[in-house]
Write a protein that holds these residues in place. Structure first.
Motif, mmCIF file in Angstrom:
data_model
loop_
_atom_site.group_PDB
_atom_site.id
_atom_site.type_symbol
_atom_site.label_atom_id
_atom_site.label_comp_id
_atom_site.label_asym_id
_atom_site.label_seq_id
_atom_site.Cartn_x
_atom_site.Cartn_y
_atom_site.Cartn_z
ATOM 1 N N LEU A 46 0.283 39.583 -49.366
ATOM 2 C CA LEU A 46 1.510 38.879 -48.989
ATOM 3 C C LEU A 46 1.771 39.023 -47.497
ATOM 4 N N ARG A 47 1.472 40.187 -46.941
ATOM 5 C CA ARG A 47 1.637 40.384 -45.491
ATOM 6 C C ARG A 47 0.734 39.430 -44.719
ATOM 7 N N THR B 269 12.699 34.932 -44.717
ATOM 8 C CA THR B 269 11.934 35.331 -45.899
ATOM 9 C C THR B 269 10.490 35.653 -45.535
ATOM 10 N N SER C 46 5.943 43.514 -46.451
ATOM 11 C CA SER C 46 5.700 43.891 -47.843
ATOM 12 C C SER C 46 4.599 44.938 -47.945
ATOM 13 N N GLU D 89 10.420 38.944 -43.798
ATOM 14 C CA GLU D 89 10.619 40.033 -44.762
ATOM 15 C C GLU D 89 9.340 40.314 -45.541
ATOM 16 N N HIS D 90 8.639 39.245 -45.934
ATOM 17 C CA HIS D 90 7.391 39.421 -46.679
ATOM 18 C C HIS D 90 6.283 40.006 -45.816
ATOM 19 N N SER E 139 1.963 35.770 -45.016
ATOM 20 C CA SER E 139 3.224 35.576 -44.293
ATOM 21 C C SER E 139 2.979 35.544 -42.789
ATOM 22 N N LYS F 17 10.461 32.924 -53.148
ATOM 23 C CA LYS F 17 11.378 34.019 -53.514
ATOM 24 C C LYS F 17 11.242 34.393 -54.990
ATOM 25 N N GLN G 147 4.658 34.565 -55.005
ATOM 26 C CA GLN G 147 5.072 34.561 -53.595
ATOM 27 C C GLN G 147 3.866 34.352 -52.680
ATOM 28 N N THR H 132 3.291 31.048 -50.374
ATOM 29 C CA THR H 132 3.199 31.234 -48.922
ATOM 30 C C THR H 132 1.910 30.621 -48.384
ATOM 31 N N ILE I 20 5.140 38.747 -57.389
ATOM 32 C CA ILE I 20 4.601 38.795 -56.032
ATOM 33 C C ILE I 20 3.372 37.899 -55.891
#
Length: 1012
Positions: free
Chosen positions: A703-704, A691, A698, A694-695, A707, A655, A662, A666, A659
């Motif tokens: 990040l996608r 979380t 993104s 949600e990512h 995640s 969090k 993050q 992850t 980014i």
């Protein structure tokens, strides 16, 4: 901070001077008053000296002539003229120089003084003066020193996460000012001042150039070519010009003459650092550097061997030939410098060194000795690394030259030569046998730099003017990063580094990076005990945050690079990961995952260098990389990492406001939620799933991907309620949108745009023989055009090199831009494919296991039965795309191959649907296009695709029980009517054993049930 005292009369003299002489005298008095006295600098900031200095500097740009008459007739004219005769500067320039020196002195006061300077227009004005055509060297030199002083202290300024401050870089590397940098770098080493200005510009580039946009601009504007020209000057001075190069200085792309040699006092280290910073992570920029006029002049490509006239014979029919005793006067330029390097054992496929020397290749085909390169993905890998390098056929002579410099020189020059050499190696510009040379010649030197008591062999030198850190400190901070870059994806290099004791030394250094800091730091002294802050104070009149000391930032950078090196050594070998644990550094890696507190301390001199003090963003990223490498070991994951509490800091970092952090956190969690991990349940119960979901939405593709990857692992073997939570949190409509996208068309649309713009010469290849999409750059040079493009427009005298000689010609600049655009397009396409691949893998894990039928029904209900099946069928559909702007005689359409990773993921989903209950199998068989499209992949070059196609047939022909017998018979007949048996028959002699065995099973089941 402003002080409750009366401004001195000197301020009024500077604000409203009677003449330029009095203003200059006042500036000189101010300079003498504040140098070395930080509390006086603070007072002058509060009194508003920054706007005054800004006005003095701006007056030179505006050509203010208010004092011209006063200077001629005023009382101070005599003294002024004496000073000007001594310095050779005009009166305007003298005032400007004094103001610049004062700004530099203020900047040297520390990070708190940068805020008022950067809040003003001073930096912009300095750059405008530097960029003006009439800027004399007497002005440019102090400007460059001041800019370096600011640049050196920028990392000290930020309070919380030490984010990069790019304000200075954005100005410096803008199109408005970058030409002035190229102009300074392009000049010869004609004087000590010119030499100093060149080295200061190189230091600025090496210090500030961190963004890809800046690197691209520096390449296209001629700065990279000018830096290459400086390298050529050192090659000339050292006498390493390739034999015969003098006779090819007029070749296309060369300078037309050998550059003037660099003087003995000139520093090569800052030049090499600047080049390394610009070209790293970009094969296109590296090619641009290697093809620059300076490099081509001293290291020409493949010089033809020359023979004595008596060795050249003429046959009776007119053709010439060489006599049997002919010996070339010089060999090929590619190996001219290899004779200066020692021979080393060449590693064989077994990993054991042989007695063969590197300079005497084995008689067997050299391809048998190539090393398979795997990528650990602990750091971003440039896409160009995935290409098959042609370096074995065309290695630049600069490679052995750099290796020679590494062995012959000392200190920072040795390290910077190793850095550039490592960058070129990572980008694929070195021969394969260099791996063995690096193992024996380069790695021991880098490991020696890790010694606790390592000191510079030669005189201390830094590649910036800051003086904030010694050269030894700079070298120790950077050596681990060079080692990490060198070994990251090569198991042979990792083995030599580990055998040389790298893990033990790095582990000890990481522990010592948490030792208490021993430095004398004290805050600015005030005559009055309580300085006051004016409520209406302008930013230019107010000090900024105190920042951190150079020693603290050095420790953080040192720790970051140590973590990178540890991560780079252990991605493939479990024994290396265990060695890291045995050296007791896992708790220190976990401590490095802890970020800076959100509320920074008011007084940074209270920094104790403990885990509680936290770490800046770059250190967090490196710690995540090290933790991720360790989580690849099941035993370490179950013991050392759990004992050290690796999960807790990751729950915070996922969090984190940055980014990149993050993404890195992850990627570690991806390994913590594997089915065998004891932390999987803890992560699920810690409510991390929302979380991650949600990512997954993104806008940042990386990040996608990470995640979705983590969610894929969470879904595997989890209870249905957890899987339903994932689907609901991701939103079924979003899932539907992702799986229905077609990333393969984006690349073709991009190709169409490029071709319409007349860039067809740079191809993006279609599928290769393995069925893989190869949209890599394949520049097809037009030899006839190249000769004209590389010729200089004007012939330059041999004694004088100019900026025009270092400006990229139109063709090279166009190629550089095209490579950058193509890299971005290719990377974006890869990311789109990866998002879909991970989404289909997630769907696969959602519908496998004991509760699979219920999950399939839930997906059909939320996403839509027809939508899901249509998406699967569409992914398998053969497609072609019309290519506009093609000649009528050529094909106007092209078959577009589906990426194999998508095929594998989609067929796995179909396998699990077919493994479910009979009603789900019936839906698959009844679909109009799904199985028909699948038939086209039974002969796919990739083994996994063929095997999956056969598995689908086996599952569809499977009979659950007697009640399923009629349905099984109908499915078998349907499959036979589609022509499945012919496709299976072609696989009975498949090269892969598993495919052959599964094919036998499928044929048996289909014949059995169709006949029943």
């Amino acid at each position: 901070m402003t002080r409750a005292t009366t401004p001195p009369p000197l301020l009024l003299q500077l604000q409203s001077p009677e003449s330029l002489s009095s203003q200059t005298a006042g500036l000189r008095a101010l300079k003498n008053d504040i140098i070395g006295h930080d509390h006086r600098k603070e007072a002058w900031i509060g009194w508003g000296i920054v706007p005054v200095l800004s006005h003095v500097l701006a007056s030179r740009l505006s050509g203010d002539k208010r004092f011209a008459e006063l200077e001629l007739n005023g009382a101070g004219a005599g003294a002024t003229q004496q000073g000007l005769q001594r310095t050779g500067r005009t009166v305007e320039d003298e005032a400007c120089v004094q103001a610049i020196i004062i700004v530099g002195s203020l900047a040297q006061g520390g990070p708190s003084f940068l805020s008022p300077i950067l809040s003003s227009e001073i930096v912009s004005i300095l750059l405008r003066i530097l960029s003006s055509p009439d800027c004399p060297l007497s002005l440019s030199l102090p400007i460059l020193r001041t800019l370096n002083a600011i640049a050196d202290r920028l990392p000290l300024q930020s309070q919380t996460q030490w984010r990069k401050d790019t304000r200075l870089a954005d100005l410096l590397f803008s199109r408005e000012h970058i030409d002035s940098l190229a102009r300074i770098l392009a000049q010869d080493y004609t004087s000590p001042s010119a030499q100093a200005s060149i080295e200061l510009v190189a230091a600025l580039v090496g210090n500030l150039c961190t963004e890809e946009t800046h690197k691209a601009t520096l390449s296209a504007s001629g700065v990279l070519d000018a830096l290459a020209g400086k390298v050529a000057s050192f090659v000339v001075a050292q006498g390493f010009v390739v034999p015969g190069a003098e006779e090819h200085v007029d070749a296309p792309g060369a300078l037309g003459a050998l550059p003037a040699p660099a003087p003995p006092s000139a520093k090569l280290a800052p030049i090499l650092r600047a080049i390394s910073v610009i070209v790293e992570h970009s094969k296109g920029r590296a090619e641009h550097f290697l093809s620059s006029p300076g490099i081509l002049t001293v290291f020409p490509k493949q010089l033809p061997p020359e023979f004595a006239p008596q060795d050249i014979k003429k046959a009776p029919w007119g053709l010439t030939y060489l006599s049997g005793s002919a010996v070339p006067r010089h060999g090929s330029g590619q190996n001219a410098l290899d004779g200066l390097l020692p021979s080393v054992p060449v590693a064989q496929q077994t990993g054991k060194p042989s007695t063969s020397a590197a300079n005497f290749p084995p008689l067997a085909s050299t391809t048998s000795h190539h090393h398979h390169r795997r990528h650990s993905h602990s750091y971003p890998t440039p896409f160009s690394l995935l290409e098959d390098s042609s370096a074995d056929d065309d290695e630049d002579v600069i490679v052995p030259w750099l290796l020679y410099i590494v062995r012959a020189e000392t200190g920072m020059l040795r390290l910077m030569a190793a850095r550039l050499l490592t960058v070129l190696h990572r980008l694929g510009f070195t021969k394969k046998h260099r791996v063995s040379m690096f193992s024996y010649l380069l790695i021991p030197i880098l490991i020696r730099m890790l010694d606790k008591d390592y000191e510079m062999d030669g005189p201390e030198e830094t590649d910036s003017c800051s003086g904030l850190l010694s050269a030894t400190q700079q070298l120790k901070a950077e050596a681990p990063a060079v080692l990490a870059t060198l070994v990251i994806d090569d198991q042979e290099l990792q083995k030599h580094a580990v055998d040389g004791g790298a893990i033990k030394r790095l582990s000890q250094l990481l522990k010592e990076s948490y030792n208490p800091i021993q430095e004398n730091t004290r805050s600015i002294w005030h005559a009055d005990a309580s300085p006051t802050l004016a409520a209406d104070a302008l930013p230019q009149c107010t000090l900024g945050p105190p920042g951190y000391s150079p020693v603290v930032c050095h420790i953080m950078r040192y720790r970051e690079n140590i973590l990178k090196a540890l991560a780079a050594l252990v991605p493939f070998k479990d024994e290396y990961r265990k060695a890291v644990c045995e050296n007791g550094v896992v708790p220190y890696i976990i401590d490095s995952l802890k970020p800076r507190p959100s509320d920074p301390p008011a007084d940074t001199t209270t920094w104790k260098n403990t885990a509680a003090d936290g770490n800046p963003t770059p250190t967090l990223l490196a710690a995540c990389g090290a933790a991720r490498m360790l989580t690849r070991s099941v035993s370490i994951l179950r013991t050392s990492l759990i004992d050290a509490g690796v999960a807790s800091p990751l729950f915070v970092l996922i969090k984190h406001p940055d980014i990149e952090v993050q993404i890195a956190a992850t990627s570690v969690i991806c390994n913590l939620v594997l089915d065998f991990s004891p932390m999987k349940e803890a992560i699920i119960s810690a409510d991390i799933l929302p979380t991650l979901c949600e990512h997954a939405h993104s806008p940042d593709t990386k990040l996608r991907i990470e995640s979705l990857w983590a969610l894929k692992h969470v879904a595997y073997s989890s209870a249905n309620d957890v899987k339903i939570k994932i689907i609901d949190a991701l939103e079924p409509q979003w899932l539907k949108q992702i799986i229905m996208q077609d990333p393969t068309r984006a690349a073709l649309f991009r190709r169409d745009e490029m071709e319409s713009a007349g860039t067809a010469a740079l191809g993006m290849g279609t599928a290769n023989s393995a069925g893989e999409q190869v949209d890599l750059l394949n520049p097809m040079e037009d030899v006839q055009d190249a000769e004209d493009d590389f010729k200089m427009s004007d012939t330059m005298p041999s004694s004088k090199m100019s900026l025009e000689m270092f400006l990229p010609d139109v063709r090279r600049r166009r190629k550089l831009v095209m490579i950058g655009d193509l890299d971005q397009t290719t990377q974006a396409r890869q990311d789109d494919i990866a998002v879909q691949e991970q989404t289909f893998d997630l769907l696969r894990n959602l519908i496998c296991g004991t509760g699979a039928p219920e999950m399939i029904d839930y997906l059909f209900k939320t996403i839509g039965q027809d939508a899901l099946l249509d998406a699967l069928a569409n992914k398998l559909r053969p497609r072609s795309i019309h290519l506009a702007h093609r000649p009528l005689a050529s094909s106007s359409s092209r078959l577009l191959q589906v990426p194999p990773e998508i095929l594998v993921s989609v067929t796995y989903v179909i396998i699990h649907l077919a493994a479910s209950v009979p009603r789900h199998r019936k839906l698959l068989v009844a679909h109009d296009d799904l199985l028909r499209n699948l038939l086209g992949y039974f002969n796919h070059p990739q083994r996994d695709v063929r095997a999956n196609c056969v598995w689908v047939m086996i599952n569809l022909a499977h009979e659950d029980d007697q009640t399923d017998r009629p349905g099984c018979r109908d499915r078998s007949l349907r499959l036979k009517s589609l022509g499945v048996m012919d496709r299976l028959a072609a696989l009975e002699d498949d090269a892969d054993l598993d495919v052959r065995e599964r094919t036998k099973t499928a044929i048996h089941l289909l014949n059995l049930h169709a006949a029943s």
